[in-house]
Design an enzyme around this catalytic site. Sequence first.
Site, short mmCIF file in Angstrom:
data_model
loop_
_atom_site.label_atom_id
_atom_site.label_comp_id
_atom_site.label_asym_id
_atom_site.label_seq_id
_atom_site.Cartn_x
_atom_site.Cartn_y
_atom_site.Cartn_z
N HIS A 82 -30.13 -27.00 -71.71
CA HIS A 82 -29.74 -28.09 -70.88
C HIS A 82 -29.50 -28.09 -69.88
O HIS A 82 -29.58 -29.41 -69.83
CB HIS A 82 -27.41 -28.16 -71.61
CG HIS A 82 -27.28 -27.16 -72.74
ND1 HIS A 82 -27.67 -27.57 -73.98
CD2 HIS A 82 -26.46 -26.15 -72.95
CE1 HIS A 82 -26.83 -27.07 -74.91
NE2 HIS A 82 -26.22 -25.68 -74.20
N ASP A 239 -32.96 -20.50 -75.27
CA ASP A 239 -32.36 -19.19 -75.74
C ASP A 239 -31.59 -18.12 -76.90
O ASP A 239 -31.92 -17.62 -77.05
CB ASP A 239 -31.41 -18.48 -74.04
CG ASP A 239 -30.27 -19.42 -73.97
OD1 ASP A 239 -30.22 -20.49 -74.84
OD2 ASP A 239 -30.13 -19.32 -72.64
#
Length: 498
Positions: A82, A239
């Site tokens: 993000h 991730d």
Amino acid sequence: MSYVIGVDLGTSAVKTVLVNRQGQVAFETSESYPLSQPKPGYSEQNPKDWVQKTLLSLRRLLDVSNVPASEIEGLSFSGQMHGLVLLDEQHEVIRPAMLWNDTRTTAQCRRIEETLGDELLKIARNRALEGFTLPKILWVQEHEPDNWKRAALFVLPKDYVRFRLTGDLAMDYSDAAGTLLLDVAGKVWSERIASAFELPMSFCPRLVESFDDVGGLLPEIAAETGLNESTHVYAGGADNACGAIGAGILTEGQTMCSIGTSGVVLSYEERKDLDFAGKVHFFNHSEQDAFYIMGVTLAAGYSLEWFRSTFAAEQSFETLLSGIDEIAPGADGLLFTPYIVGERTPHPDADIRGSFIGMDAAHKLPHFARAVLEGITFSLRESIDILRESGKSITEVISIGGGAKNETWLQMQADIFGATVVRLENEQGPAMGAAMLAAYGSGWFESLEQCAAAFLRPARSYAPDADRKKRYDELFAIYRDVYTATAELNRRLTRLRG
């Protein structure tokens, strides 16, 4: 001997692992970098710090291992999701990166919802939350007009590092899914969403698969790290997607719990037409044409770190948690909610804050420590319950991250989740997932599933205890009421705080 490297660009540090063909981590290094929080709700980093520390970590990995560069076939990346990195026409960074845990963008989230309505969930498959990338883009658009005039392109953290290493600008689908600009099912940038906010399609980078070869290293990077220019670099993934690969979550029904700074419950999914009405996230997996469903606790491991640094800074985590096994489930009536930076699942609320409920004079430090662990785990169970309500059967959960490093906490997860919890033998989280993408991209295996079968081995399982499970079910019912009971109080406190 042949090796691959996994690079995990985290919130506090970059970790690199050197992995051989048997999935064994031969060597690993880690380098930390600073986090800037200039105002409440702000969370920023300098992208140049990521690059500098990644290069240093790679250099030290080669130095400490003494492995010839010619034996390293490829490397790939995992990265914090993000975060907004804005680049100008010359691909220079315009401003500090706004990170996933930056919550200044509530007004921009409401603007997105008002503009797109139901279309947002149909296209992006996720609600407009402060942590996502599009609200951050709109914040800069509205509050920093000079910076916005210079902005030509955006990328996410690991994409910027990879660009600086290879000269190639691209973004993989698993990371793009967390921007709110991707048509998740169609795997293309959404012209509808971009045009609604006057964003040209050229503002979005080229899309690639996580295992795609994006070229070799630039000559100056090879010289600085000691790697060969011919070392193949693969795009990498978000991730959480890489954490899922590193835990072997690659077939239907498999679920993991990852406790790092944030906490994640993630389950593999191949159906692209599921509708959770935004209760949980629905993202593209780093496995081709697959997806994952994910619930997030914003402050999981961070709650424990906050508690230790605030109330027991002189103690190590091991010392702090050493007495919790002597405390009964429920911490003798003490309950903690881990909303210390707001929450995401199932309460997308930037204003909610944490609490200890039920404190009395008999409670000592171990009671509080156990209550913190239980509160984090209760929050993660809320995501597991949403998955179960959708029809998924969750009887086994792979636990990775900080929550897999303490035996009492692993058993606590089993008792609270009502499922067998498995700890892996050589758990390296997203860094291992990145290494597996490099191994697959390098042709070591015909599929990521084959790679997982060769690389990953369970170490121990923890079955739920019936009596403790019953006790935790009762406590969980109380835990779920705390949000409703404190939400308005916290909003009033936020208004007073200003």
